[in-house]
Design a protein around this motif. Structure first.
Motif, PDB file in Angstrom:
ATOM      1  N   VAL A   1       0.867  -1.169   0.000  1.00 56.19           N
ATOM      2  CA  VAL A   1       0.000   0.000   0.000  1.00 56.19           C
ATOM      3  C   VAL A   1       0.905   1.220   0.000  1.00 56.19           C
ATOM      4  O   VAL A   1       1.564   1.520   0.987  1.00 56.19           O
ATOM      5  N   LEU A   2       0.958   1.904  -1.131  1.00 52.11           N
ATOM      6  CA  LEU A   2       1.899   3.004  -1.287  1.00 52.11           C
ATOM      7  C   LEU A   2       1.218   4.344  -1.093  1.00 52.11           C
ATOM      8  O   LEU A   2       0.041   4.517  -1.399  1.00 52.11           O
ATOM      9  N   ASN A   3       1.974   5.300  -0.589  1.00 53.16           N
ATOM     10  CA  ASN A   3       1.468   6.648  -0.363  1.00 53.16           C
ATOM     11  C   ASN A   3       1.353   7.403  -1.676  1.00 53.16           C
ATOM     12  O   ASN A   3       1.909   7.010  -2.688  1.00 53.16           O
ATOM     13  N   GLN A   4       0.683   8.523  -1.642  1.00 58.81           N
ATOM     14  CA  GLN A   4       0.529   9.340  -2.837  1.00 58.81           C
ATOM     15  C   GLN A   4       1.258  10.677  -2.709  1.00 58.81           C
ATOM     16  O   GLN A   4       0.870  11.650  -3.328  1.00 58.81           O
ATOM     17  N   SER A   5       2.315  10.711  -1.916  1.00 59.40           N
ATOM     18  CA  SER A   5       3.113  11.927  -1.814  1.00 59.40           C
ATOM     19  C   SER A   5       3.989  12.064  -3.055  1.00 59.40           C
ATOM     20  O   SER A   5       4.162  11.116  -3.821  1.00 59.40           O
ATOM     21  N   LYS A   6       4.539  13.257  -3.265  1.00 57.97           N
ATOM     22  CA  LYS A   6       5.359  13.501  -4.457  1.00 57.97           C
ATOM     23  C   LYS A   6       6.582  12.586  -4.499  1.00 57.97           C
ATOM     24  O   LYS A   6       6.940  12.061  -5.551  1.00 57.97           O
ATOM     25  N   PHE A   7       7.213  12.400  -3.346  1.00 57.20           N
ATOM     26  CA  PHE A   7       8.405  11.551  -3.284  1.00 57.20           C
ATOM     27  C   PHE A   7       8.063  10.099  -3.598  1.00 57.20           C
ATOM     28  O   PHE A   7       8.783   9.433  -4.341  1.00 57.20           O
ATOM     29  N   ASP A   8       6.966   9.596  -3.051  1.00 61.03           N
ATOM     30  CA  ASP A   8       6.585   8.211  -3.302  1.00 61.03           C
ATOM     31  C   ASP A   8       6.154   7.996  -4.748  1.00 61.03           C
ATOM     32  O   ASP A   8       6.432   6.944  -5.325  1.00 61.03           O
TER      33      ASP A   8
ATOM     34  N   VAL B   1       2.717   8.104   7.934  1.00 58.20           N
ATOM     35  CA  VAL B   1       3.441   8.807   8.984  1.00 58.20           C
ATOM     36  C   VAL B   1       4.784   9.311   8.480  1.00 58.20           C
ATOM     37  O   VAL B   1       5.284  10.335   8.926  1.00 58.20           O
ATOM     38  N   PHE B   2       5.374   8.600   7.518  1.00 58.30           N
ATOM     39  CA  PHE B   2       6.703   8.950   7.035  1.00 58.30           C
ATOM     40  C   PHE B   2       6.646  10.174   6.132  1.00 58.30           C
ATOM     41  O   PHE B   2       5.991  10.181   5.101  1.00 58.30           O
ATOM     42  N   ASN B   3       7.341  11.208   6.542  1.00 55.46           N
ATOM     43  CA  ASN B   3       7.615  12.359   5.684  1.00 55.46           C
ATOM     44  C   ASN B   3       9.026  12.812   6.030  1.00 55.46           C
ATOM     45  O   ASN B   3       9.656  12.308   6.948  1.00 55.46           O
ATOM     46  N   TYR B   4       9.530  13.743   5.269  1.00 57.88           N
ATOM     47  CA  TYR B   4      10.934  14.116   5.475  1.00 57.88           C
ATOM     48  C   TYR B   4      11.158  14.780   6.825  1.00 57.88           C
ATOM     49  O   TYR B   4      12.226  14.665   7.408  1.00 57.88           O
ATOM     50  N   LYS B   5      10.157  15.464   7.361  1.00 57.27           N
ATOM     51  CA  LYS B   5      10.319  16.108   8.672  1.00 57.27           C
ATOM     52  C   LYS B   5      10.432  15.069   9.785  1.00 57.27           C
ATOM     53  O   LYS B   5      11.282  15.193  10.678  1.00 57.27           O
ATOM     54  N   ALA B   6       9.598  14.061   9.756  1.00 63.06           N
ATOM     55  CA  ALA B   6       9.639  13.027  10.788  1.00 63.06           C
ATOM     56  C   ALA B   6      10.933  12.230  10.717  1.00 63.06           C
ATOM     57  O   ALA B   6      11.545  11.927  11.746  1.00 63.06           O
ATOM     58  N   ILE B   7      11.366  11.917   9.507  1.00 61.30           N
ATOM     59  CA  ILE B   7      12.602  11.146   9.345  1.00 61.30           C
ATOM     60  C   ILE B   7      13.812  11.975   9.770  1.00 61.30           C
ATOM     61  O   ILE B   7      14.711  11.484  10.452  1.00 61.30           O
ATOM     62  N   ALA B   8      13.839  13.255   9.398  1.00 59.01           N
ATOM     63  CA  ALA B   8      14.963  14.124   9.776  1.00 59.01           C
ATOM     64  C   ALA B   8      15.013  14.320  11.292  1.00 59.01           C
ATOM     65  O   ALA B   8      16.097  14.281  11.893  1.00 59.01           O
TER      66      ALA B   8
END
Length: 109
Positions: free
Chosen positions: A24-31, A88-95
């Motif tokens: 199940v993949l996200n629909q964010s620009k990075f994904d 939940v995963f976005n660049y802010k949470a990972i950073a």
């Protein structure tokens, strides 16, 4: 070195997870960008995981490094599979998480 190993393992496993057709993949620009780069994504993911194995072996020794690598692989793999569909995963949470790991690694341990 712990933060480097965790970051490489996370990026490699997430690349392999994003190249899966059943996930199940996200629909964010990075994904979406990752899904478009399907063919080199599996090789890149395997390369990153192999580099993480090399870093773990160099840092911890041969047997301990392999055992340590498997522990990180199981932990991050289950985390990505369970939490990624929740978006939940976005660049802010990972950073933020990586900065906390580096802080703990360098100043508290």
């Amino acid at each position: 070195m712990v933060a480097t190993t965790i970051l490489l393992m996370f990026m490699g496993f997430y690349a392999l997870y994003s190249s899966s057709k059943r996930a199940v993949l996200n629909q964010s620009k990075f994904d979406i960008w990752l899904q478009e780069k399907y063919s080199p994504l599996k090789a890149t993911g395997l390369l990153l995981i192999t580099i993480a194995l090399g870093v773990a072996i160099l840092h911890k020794g041969f047997a301990s490094g392999i055992f340590y690598w498997f522990i990180i692989l199981m932990t991050l793999g289950s985390l990505i599979v369970l939490v990624s569909p929740l978006r939940v995963f976005n660049y802010k949470a990972i950073a933020t998480t990586l900065i906390c790991i580096v802080f703990i690694e360098n100043f508290l341990i």
